[in-house]
Write a protein that holds these residues in place. Structure first.
Motif, PDB file in Angstrom:
ATOM      1  N   GLN A 106      27.852  14.958   8.758  1.00  0.00           N
ATOM      2  CA  GLN A 106      28.567  13.856   9.414  1.00  0.00           C
ATOM      3  C   GLN A 106      27.899  12.511   9.180  1.00  0.00           C
ATOM      4  O   GLN A 106      28.572  11.474   9.115  1.00  0.00           O
ATOM      5  CB  GLN A 106      28.658  14.120  10.924  1.00  0.00           C
ATOM      6  CG  GLN A 106      29.515  15.324  11.306  1.00  0.00           C
ATOM      7  CD  GLN A 106      30.962  15.164  10.903  1.00  0.00           C
ATOM      8  OE1 GLN A 106      31.558  14.106  11.126  1.00  0.00           O
ATOM      9  NE2 GLN A 106      31.523  16.201  10.299  1.00  0.00           N
ATOM     10  N   VAL A 107      26.568  12.502   9.049  1.00  0.00           N
ATOM     11  CA  VAL A 107      25.850  11.230   8.878  1.00  0.00           C
ATOM     12  C   VAL A 107      25.606  10.879   7.415  1.00  0.00           C
ATOM     13  O   VAL A 107      25.173   9.756   7.107  1.00  0.00           O
ATOM     14  CB  VAL A 107      24.496  11.249   9.631  1.00  0.00           C
ATOM     15  CG1 VAL A 107      24.703  11.509  11.117  1.00  0.00           C
ATOM     16  CG2 VAL A 107      23.539  12.282   9.030  1.00  0.00           C
ATOM     17  N   CYS A 108      25.891  11.804   6.503  1.00  0.00           N
ATOM     18  CA  CYS A 108      25.645  11.542   5.080  1.00  0.00           C
ATOM     19  C   CYS A 108      26.625  10.485   4.556  1.00  0.00           C
ATOM     20  O   CYS A 108      27.845  10.686   4.587  1.00  0.00           O
ATOM     21  CB  CYS A 108      25.792  12.829   4.272  1.00  0.00           C
ATOM     22  SG  CYS A 108      25.512  12.595   2.500  1.00  0.00           S
ATOM     23  N   PRO A 109      26.127   9.347   4.058  1.00  0.00           N
ATOM     24  CA  PRO A 109      27.021   8.257   3.633  1.00  0.00           C
ATOM     25  C   PRO A 109      27.778   8.551   2.339  1.00  0.00           C
ATOM     26  O   PRO A 109      28.787   7.900   2.051  1.00  0.00           O
ATOM     27  CB  PRO A 109      26.063   7.081   3.453  1.00  0.00           C
ATOM     28  CG  PRO A 109      24.734   7.692   3.156  1.00  0.00           C
ATOM     29  CD  PRO A 109      24.697   8.963   3.947  1.00  0.00           C
ATOM     30  N   THR A 110      27.333   9.522   1.570  1.00  0.00           N
ATOM     31  CA  THR A 110      27.997   9.820   0.293  1.00  0.00           C
ATOM     32  C   THR A 110      28.708  11.179   0.297  1.00  0.00           C
ATOM     33  O   THR A 110      29.153  11.645  -0.757  1.00  0.00           O
ATOM     34  CB  THR A 110      26.972   9.795  -0.862  1.00  0.00           C
ATOM     35  OG1 THR A 110      25.976  10.809  -0.622  1.00  0.00           O
ATOM     36  CG2 THR A 110      26.306   8.435  -0.973  1.00  0.00           C
ATOM     37  N   SER A 111      28.796  11.809   1.472  1.00  0.00           N
ATOM     38  CA  SER A 111      29.429  13.135   1.610  1.00  0.00           C
ATOM     39  C   SER A 111      28.816  14.166   0.656  1.00  0.00           C
ATOM     40  O   SER A 111      29.502  15.013   0.087  1.00  0.00           O
ATOM     41  CB  SER A 111      30.938  13.043   1.356  1.00  0.00           C
ATOM     42  OG  SER A 111      31.552  12.176   2.292  1.00  0.00           O
ATOM     43  N   ALA A 112      27.500  14.059   0.492  1.00  0.00           N
ATOM     44  CA  ALA A 112      26.797  14.976  -0.405  1.00  0.00           C
ATOM     45  C   ALA A 112      26.508  16.326   0.256  1.00  0.00           C
ATOM     46  O   ALA A 112      26.129  17.282  -0.429  1.00  0.00           O
ATOM     47  CB  ALA A 112      25.485  14.352  -0.877  1.00  0.00           C
ATOM     48  N   ILE A 113      26.676  16.385   1.571  1.00  0.00           N
ATOM     49  CA  ILE A 113      26.371  17.624   2.293  1.00  0.00           C
ATOM     50  C   ILE A 113      27.670  18.271   2.766  1.00  0.00           C
ATOM     51  O   ILE A 113      28.509  17.629   3.400  1.00  0.00           O
ATOM     52  CB  ILE A 113      25.459  17.348   3.503  1.00  0.00           C
ATOM     53  CG1 ILE A 113      24.175  16.626   3.058  1.00  0.00           C
ATOM     54  CG2 ILE A 113      25.097  18.672   4.194  1.00  0.00           C
ATOM     55  CD1 ILE A 113      23.252  16.255   4.194  1.00  0.00           C
TER      56      ILE A 113
END
Length: 290
Positions: A106-113
């Motif tokens: 949810q906090v990943c700015p690049t949706s890498a997770i």
């Protein structure tokens, strides 16, 4: 089809040895279900062939796509399970520590997770030495959701029993009072409590019976090693009378139990004396009750 569940308040009471003996006595009339998925050992006595296996997925686990990760460290800052570490210039997730909560994604700015389904173990459908079938499973190291795997094993055993017209599903439940035990008890017709006359044995019998009582299930009790502590034996008998629990049998302490296990056999195969007589009579009594 009747569902018989064998449980104990603590480990080491002889629960699995007794259940395996009933499986041998029941022969082809019984589908066996090993629901002690956290520490399954029924296979040591019943010799399954592991003919069919299927992976079991339950819960989620986070995964970092390294090509999209900028290394900002926000996931590391918010993880409360210490599942994320920084090594060799990149962040990674420890699958044993990750709880799959999804906060990091949810906090990943690049949706890498992203969260993926977690492989939690395997379940098996096997032929066993009695000529019948066994449904059993193996929970992976560090995996959770053992209650869901128990439910899967139970449902597959019931489906198989109904399909093949077997009169009994015999379930070896987990010791204790946790989620796997609750899952084992759901839908049962009769519960067998295995206890030993010791301080911890009496305490844990009373504790696990409260769980059984909440399900409003009919129960019977086998006192194993009945002659090792007369005071605690009498205390168990008093408790059974107070709670209207059927006193199924007393099994005397006998080192042949251990010798049978060492030889990969149940006691009813190894010993042809008093123990076989008692267990055979007890199995017949259980069939009459259910």
């Amino acid at each position: 089809m009747k569902e018989i569940v064998v449980i104990s308040g603590k480990g080491g009471t002889g629960k699995t040895s007794i259940t395996a003996s009933f499986a041998v006595l029941g022969g082809n009339d019984v589908v066996v279900s090993d629901c002690d998925v956290d520490a399954a050992d029924m296979h040591l006595l019943l010799k399954p062939d592991f003919k069919f296996s299927e992976e079991f997925y339950s819960g989620e686990i986070a995964y970092i796509e390294q090509s999209s990760c900028t290394g900002c460290g926000k996931c590391f800052d918010v993880c409360r399970f210490d599942a994320i570490s920084f090594n060799n210039s990149h962040y990674s997730i420890d699958p044993l520590s990750c709880e799959g909560c999804g906060y990091c994604s949810q906090v990943c700015p690049t949706s890498a997770i992203i969260n993926k389904s977690r492989l939690s173990g395997k379940w098996f459908k096997s032929g066993i030495k009695t000529g019948s079938k066994m449904i059993h499973a193996r929970l992976d190291i560090g995996a959770d959701n053992s209650g869901k795997l128990v439910a899967k094993v139970k449902n597959e055993a019931k489906t198989l029993a109904n399909k093949e017209g077997k009169p009994f599903v015999l379930i070896d439940g987990s010791p204790g009072i946790g989620c796997p035990v609750v899952s084992s008890l759901s839908g049962a017709n009769f519960v067998i409590l295995v206890v030993e006359p010791s301080v911890s044995g009496v305490h844990d019998l009373k504790r696990v019976y409260q769980v059984v009582k909440n399900f409003n299930l009919k129960a019977g009790c086998i006192i194993n090693k009945a002659n090792i502590n007369h005071e605690k034996y009498e205390e168990i008998k008093d408790f059974l009378n107070e709670e209207n629990i059927i006193h199924l049998a007393d099994l005397p302490y006998n080192e042949n139990f251990t010798k049978a296990m060492v030889n990969g056999m149940t006691i009813v195969e190894y010993d042809q004396g008093e123990l076989v007589r008692i267990l055979t009579q007890t199995w017949e009594k259980i069939k009459t009750i259910v």
